[in-house]
Design an enzyme around this catalytic site. Structure first.
Site, mmCIF file in Angstrom:
data_model
loop_
_atom_site.group_PDB
_atom_site.id
_atom_site.type_symbol
_atom_site.label_atom_id
_atom_site.label_comp_id
_atom_site.label_asym_id
_atom_site.label_seq_id
_atom_site.Cartn_x
_atom_site.Cartn_y
_atom_site.Cartn_z
ATOM 1 N N ASP A 136 -61.835 44.627 -38.850
ATOM 2 C CA ASP A 136 -62.034 44.205 -37.473
ATOM 3 C C ASP A 136 -63.021 43.054 -37.527
ATOM 4 O OD1 ASP A 136 -61.433 44.369 -34.724
ATOM 5 O OD2 ASP A 136 -63.344 45.335 -34.338
ATOM 6 N N SER A 137 -62.712 42.016 -36.804
ATOM 7 C CA SER A 137 -63.564 40.832 -36.863
ATOM 8 C C SER A 137 -63.554 40.130 -35.522
ATOM 9 C CB SER A 137 -63.078 39.883 -37.962
ATOM 10 O OG SER A 137 -61.743 39.467 -37.712
ATOM 11 N N LYS A 173 -53.365 36.870 -41.825
ATOM 12 C CA LYS A 173 -54.426 37.754 -42.322
ATOM 13 C C LYS A 173 -53.968 38.463 -43.599
ATOM 14 C CE LYS A 173 -56.853 40.012 -39.294
ATOM 15 N NZ LYS A 173 -57.317 41.012 -38.294
ATOM 16 N N GLY A 184 -56.940 32.470 -34.520
ATOM 17 C CA GLY A 184 -58.018 32.896 -33.645
ATOM 18 C C GLY A 184 -58.879 31.727 -33.195
ATOM 19 N N TYR A 185 -60.182 31.877 -33.380
ATOM 20 C CA TYR A 185 -61.147 30.880 -32.920
ATOM 21 C C TYR A 185 -61.479 29.817 -33.973
ATOM 22 C CZ TYR A 185 -61.958 34.243 -29.129
ATOM 23 O OH TYR A 185 -61.805 35.082 -28.052
#
Length: 230
Positions: A81-82, A22, A169-170
């Site tokens: 934030d995600s 990130k 993540g996804y």
């Protein structure tokens, strides 16, 4: 007589995160507007008490983290934030995305659980979107604390298997709409993903705000931030 060339002064902002991918993503995108920008993460500053992310939306959680980071370091602070919001799950996992399978925050377990929950959902109902809120907290010219929040969305769908080695993540199970092919976010190059991602969109919105706040002055010469050794 010609004036001597001015060497650009590197500017610093603090990103309240330890996620190396990130941090790299944020620095890469923000440098499109601020080529000399240096993004510091939590491992680059003196440790402080990190706040609990207990807000009901992405904007609230991003602000909580940015406020804490600015108070602790004195640096202009970014926090995001995600998460992924799945239509068939009424917008969940949402703000719980990182800990969907438990508080230990395992990407693998989160992905496996989401696929299990959607196993019986037909392809035409597997729509989803990544959402990102980025909060920017800094000191204004008069010393008052300025708080700004922007957001970005990337629409797509959840597929039935994990594909790709990039991202985090996804990304491995999400196929964005804004492309000609059928790549997951994890199969895209950094440049492809940055151009359409929820975080890329929000960072391009916040970049002019960061530029205006820094005003061309190095934060390294004026900040009271306690930076760890290089």
């Amino acid at each position: 007589m010609a004036e001597p060339l001015q060497t650009p002064v590197a500017t610093r902002v603090f990103l309240a995160s330890r996620n190396a991918k990130k941090l790299g993503e944020m620095q890469r995108i923000l440098r499109e507007t601020l080529p000399t920008l240096e993004v510091l993460g939590l491992d680059d500053v003196v440790e402080y008490a990190e706040p609990v992310e207990d807000q009901p939306d992405f904007e609230g959680n991003a602000l909580v983290k940015a406020r804490a980071g600015h108070r602790a370091t004195g640096l202009p602070t970014l926090a995001d934030d995600s998460g992924i919001c799945v239509d068939a799950l009424n917008g969940m996992p949402g703000v719980l995305s990182a800990r969907w399978s438990g508080t230990s925050k395992s990407d693998q377990r989160n992905n496996e659980l989401l696929l299990e929950q959607l196993a019986d959902v037909p392809d035409e109902r597997r729509g989803a979107e990544f959402r990102c809120a980025v909060a920017f907290v800094h000191s204004g010219p008069d010393g008052d604390v300025v708080e700004q929040v922007v957001d970005g969305v990337m629409r797509g769908r959840v597929i039935r298997e994990l594909r790709g080695e990039g991202g985090f993540g996804y990304d491995v199970l999400f196929v964005p709409d804004e492309q000609d092919g059928e790549l997951t976010s994890a199969e895209m190059s950094s440049e492809q993903k940055d151009a359409i991602s929820h975080r890329g969109k929000s960072l391009r919105k916040v970049a002019p705000l960061v530029t205006a706040a820094l005003g061309g002055v190095s934060t390294g010469s004026t900040s009271r931030a306690p930076i760890t050794g290089d």
